[in-house]
Design an enzyme around this catalytic site. Sequence first.
Site, PDB file in Angstrom:
ATOM      1  N   ARG A  28       0.831  -1.215   0.000  1.00 18.98           N
ATOM      2  CA  ARG A  28       0.000   0.000   0.000  1.00 18.98           C
ATOM      3  C   ARG A  28       0.855   1.251   0.000  1.00 18.98           C
ATOM      4  O   ARG A  28       0.535   2.243  -0.659  1.00 18.98           O
ATOM      5  CB  ARG A  28      -0.934   0.001   1.219  1.00 18.98           C
ATOM      6  CG  ARG A  28      -2.104  -0.961   1.102  1.00 18.98           C
ATOM      7  CD  ARG A  28      -3.174  -0.668   2.144  1.00 18.98           C
ATOM      8  NE  ARG A  28      -2.672  -0.856   3.496  1.00 18.98           N
ATOM      9  CZ  ARG A  28      -2.736  -2.008   4.157  1.00 18.98           C
ATOM     10  NH1 ARG A  28      -3.248  -3.081   3.562  1.00 18.98           N
ATOM     11  NH2 ARG A  28      -2.284  -2.104   5.402  1.00 18.98           N
ATOM     12  N   CYS A  53      -6.610 -18.343  16.599  1.00 22.36           N
ATOM     13  CA  CYS A  53      -7.375 -18.310  17.846  1.00 22.36           C
ATOM     14  C   CYS A  53      -8.782 -18.870  17.674  1.00 22.36           C
ATOM     15  O   CYS A  53      -9.442 -19.204  18.660  1.00 22.36           O
ATOM     16  CB  CYS A  53      -7.454 -16.879  18.374  1.00 22.36           C
ATOM     17  SG  CYS A  53      -5.848 -16.181  18.835  1.00 22.36           S
TER      18      CYS A  53
END
Length: 448
Positions: A23, A44
Amino acid sequence: MSETFVVIGGDAAGMSAASKAKRENPDLDIVVFEKGEWVSYAACGMPYYVKDEIEELEDLVQVTAEEFREERDIDLRTGHEVVGIDPEARTVRVEGDGETFDQPYDQLLIATGAHAIEPPFDGIDLDGVFTIHDMDHADAIQDYVTEAEPQTAAIVGGGYVGIEMAEALDERGLEVHMYEMLPHVLQPFGESVATVVEDHLREQDIHLHLDTAVQGFTGDGAVDGVALEAETVPADIVVVGVGVAPNTALAEDAGIEVGETGAIATDAYGRTNFDRIYAAGDCAEAHNVVTDAPDHVPLALTANRAGRAIGQTVTGTPTEVGGMAGTAIVKAFDIGAARTGLTDEEQARDAGFDPVSVEIQASSRAHYYPGAEELTVMLMADRESGRVIGASIVGREGVKRIDTVATALHGGMTVEDVENLDLAYAPPFSPVWDPVATAARVLSGKVD
């Protein structure tokens, strides 16, 4: 001629760095080597996939490999393993697609992550014995539960993974036994949290074996039991979750320094001891804002933040990776537990503090409002300076309040500062005095 930024590892730190660098500088050539097939996934969430709360494993992927390649113009090569780094020649040696080749780099990020620790247990290679640290592990456990139809489960280790997997396998209808060699589960959270969690686990019919060392596993081809010193307890599936270790062999072989924690040593910008080589994520050390020392606490946010910062640095805007306080939260059936900073007085003394702490019980909401639940809050400070150095919280709701203390740790705030915070109040959400502010008020009478 454009420069080349090479990233080793395609998960949190690696892909955050690659995406941010692209970016910032669309003309930068970015090559990411990932030895597996999965990238940018939410590790997770894996216990909740095993629990069947997440329907598809692919739902845990944040950004697909195709999106990185086609939409972000990143040369992502899965199934490619970096087997060597030459800091002088500025090349990495890569194996993939049946060939071995050298890839030059101008800037290099090592984001090799960590691996689940496999203790030298007898029988650890039996069918039905698993660790869970990547997507393939989660998929294998899910398949085994579905196809082998085990009736009893053994969880070895009472940390985050152990607690979450106990809930997942209980939900799947298995009888669950948990083995922890220490006196309590969730050791980094402190005894006050652990005892509440343990009582709740027992209420959920989880069989706890505390202060119990596992000797190994029994079975003929497939696991059928957990061997203890005095007995063998039946088990049709075993999940070993005793912690993780940073993947540093590649870096060490190249002469890159490893710190006292066992992870790759880095400076405030994620730089290693070699020019143009960075490290971030679960393989690297991070700066602990409480102890002002290097630490290794492998957590997702730390990895993402560090990767993003390095992505800015390599494109010309030097950006510090930031510190961490070891803030963590875990769900255990109907209660939550959270911690940040230092929660053990002995560790606090070792870090140079004179610790003093309080433990209070307070309501999560105004006491008269429906749904109010008791919270236990432990708050710790340095006696002389009054500086807050850690906390833990446990209860059925409201444990995300740990973020208030984490903010205080990053800001170097004192007990008085926390006591006087202008925290939000409305009966459905909190008492007039928030439990964290109440703990600070009580603790303020104990600091100098």
